[in-house]
Design a protein around this motif. Structure first.
Motif, PDB file in Angstrom:
ATOM      1  N   ALA A  86       0.849  -1.238  -0.078  1.00  9.16           N
ATOM      2  CA  ALA A  86      -0.114  -0.065  -0.020  1.00  9.16           C
ATOM      3  C   ALA A  86       0.759   1.062   0.081  1.00  9.16           C
ATOM      4  CB  ALA A  86      -0.985  -0.020   1.309  1.00  9.16           C
ATOM      5  N   VAL A  87       0.464   2.204  -0.622  1.00  9.45           N
ATOM      6  CA  VAL A  87       0.906   3.628  -0.640  1.00  9.45           C
ATOM      7  C   VAL A  87      -0.218   4.586  -0.303  1.00  9.45           C
ATOM      8  CG1 VAL A  87       2.051   5.417  -1.850  1.00  9.45           C
ATOM      9  CG2 VAL A  87       2.698   3.015  -2.547  1.00  9.45           C
ATOM     10  N   LEU A  88       0.048   5.253   0.979  1.00 10.89           N
ATOM     11  CA  LEU A  88      -1.122   5.987   1.493  1.00 10.89           C
ATOM     12  C   LEU A  88      -0.789   7.430   1.762  1.00 10.89           C
ATOM     13  CD1 LEU A  88      -1.805   3.506   4.411  1.00 10.89           C
ATOM     14  CD2 LEU A  88      -2.941   3.359   2.270  1.00 10.89           C
ATOM     15  N   ALA A  89      -1.332   8.342   1.370  1.00 11.21           N
ATOM     16  CA  ALA A  89      -1.265   9.677   1.995  1.00 11.21           C
ATOM     17  C   ALA A  89      -1.005   9.927   3.398  1.00 11.21           C
ATOM     18  CB  ALA A  89      -2.718  10.431   1.602  1.00 11.21           C
ATOM     19  N   ASP A  90       0.011  10.766   3.686  1.00  8.26           N
ATOM     20  CA  ASP A  90       0.483  10.991   5.055  1.00  8.26           C
ATOM     21  C   ASP A  90      -0.481  12.002   5.788  1.00  8.26           C
ATOM     22  OD1 ASP A  90       1.588  11.243   7.563  1.00  8.26           O
ATOM     23  OD2 ASP A  90       3.572  12.136   6.586  1.00  8.26           O
TER      24      ASP A  90
END
Length: 275
Positions: A200-204
């Motif tokens: 997963a690549v998520l917004a911080d």
């Protein structure tokens, strides 16, 4: 008067409002009525802080009970099973990098950043990236002009709204989850992907790190170039991908419905004992 307990799933209209005028006022009035509850359950610590802040409540009145993940549905499954259900997607996955996004298309989901990242990966990095969208149709929700302007019409696969079992199968065929939302009360797609060993690549932003833990990479919410860099890394760097998959499997162990129910029951019993 009998004691009441309320579960709050988000306060997005404070943080990322889409309501205006009388509708927003009415929503805030309903939220303010939560003050009368004996306890308020929230689904993340981030949301608990919001509830205490916006409603000016003491710490002990707000209790965190994390949502769970159904690991009978969301789990690693044979690729052959996924390919049989979605043969065209499986064929596409053989020569392309598939980025999955799950959810609706409202403003706080931050889809323009993802669309720009897809365009950057294709045009600047020369990667055969396709965006697999689970949820309402992008063009139907007004993203057609942006898609056309970015020149990525052929890179969008809209699967529409599909049942959870099919979402789990789609996870087996994709190479990364992108969840760039700028606000969530919880953010279940992260755990769904991790349970299927999809990096997963998520917004911080918001509660994303709280839920995603070490099983994700985190980008600046409105930075499509950084998002594209992280997506490229998880889709092409095998050691990074494997590390995130392993960390994701560990992370989901902290989110079970058994623990959720146990927390609820303990609070209900405490309140009942005072009645």
């Amino acid at each position: 008067m009998a004691a009441s307990v309320v579960t709050c799933h988000d306060l997005n209209h404070f943080t990322a409002p889409t309501l205006t005028g009388p509708a927003l006022h009415a929503w805030r009035l309903r939220v303010s009525m939560m003050k009368r509850a004996e306890r308020i359950f929230t689904v993340s610590e981030t949301l608990a802080r919001e509830v205490r802040h916006h409603l000016d409540l003491p710490d002990e009145k707000v209790v965190v009970a994390y949502n769970g993940i159904d690991t009978e549905v969301f789990r690693p499954l044979p690729r052959e099973l996924a390919a049989a259900r979605f043969p065209e997607l499986a064929a596409l996955a053989e020569g392309n990098l598939l980025v999955l996004n799950i959810g609706n298309n409202i403003e706080r989901k931050n889809l323009p950043t993802l669309l720009k990242a897809v365009a950057h990966l294709r045009k600047e990095r020369g990667l055969p990236v396709q965006l697999v969208k689970v949820g309402p149709n992008l063009r139907g929700d007004g993203f057609g002009p942006m898609i056309d302007e970015l020149g990525i019409s052929e890179a969008i696969i809209d699967l529409g709204v599909i049942p959870p079992a099919d979402v789990a199968l789609v996870c087996q065929l994709c190479h990364a989850l992108s969840f760039p939302s700028t606000y969530e009360g919880f953010g279940r797609p992260t755990l769904e992907a991790q349970a299927c060993r999809l990096p997963a690549v998520l917004a911080d932003a918001s509660c994303m790190k709280e839920v995603g833990g070490a099983g994700a990479l985190y980008h600046e919410p409105k930075n499509p170039v950084q998002l594209s860099q992280f997506l490229e890394k998880v889709m092409t760097d095998a050691p990074v991908r494997e590390r995130l998959c392993d960390e994701g499997e560990k992370n989901i162990q902290g989110f079970t419905w058994e623990a959720h129910v146990k927390k609820l029951v303990s609070v209900y019993e405490e309140i009942a004992a005072k009645a």
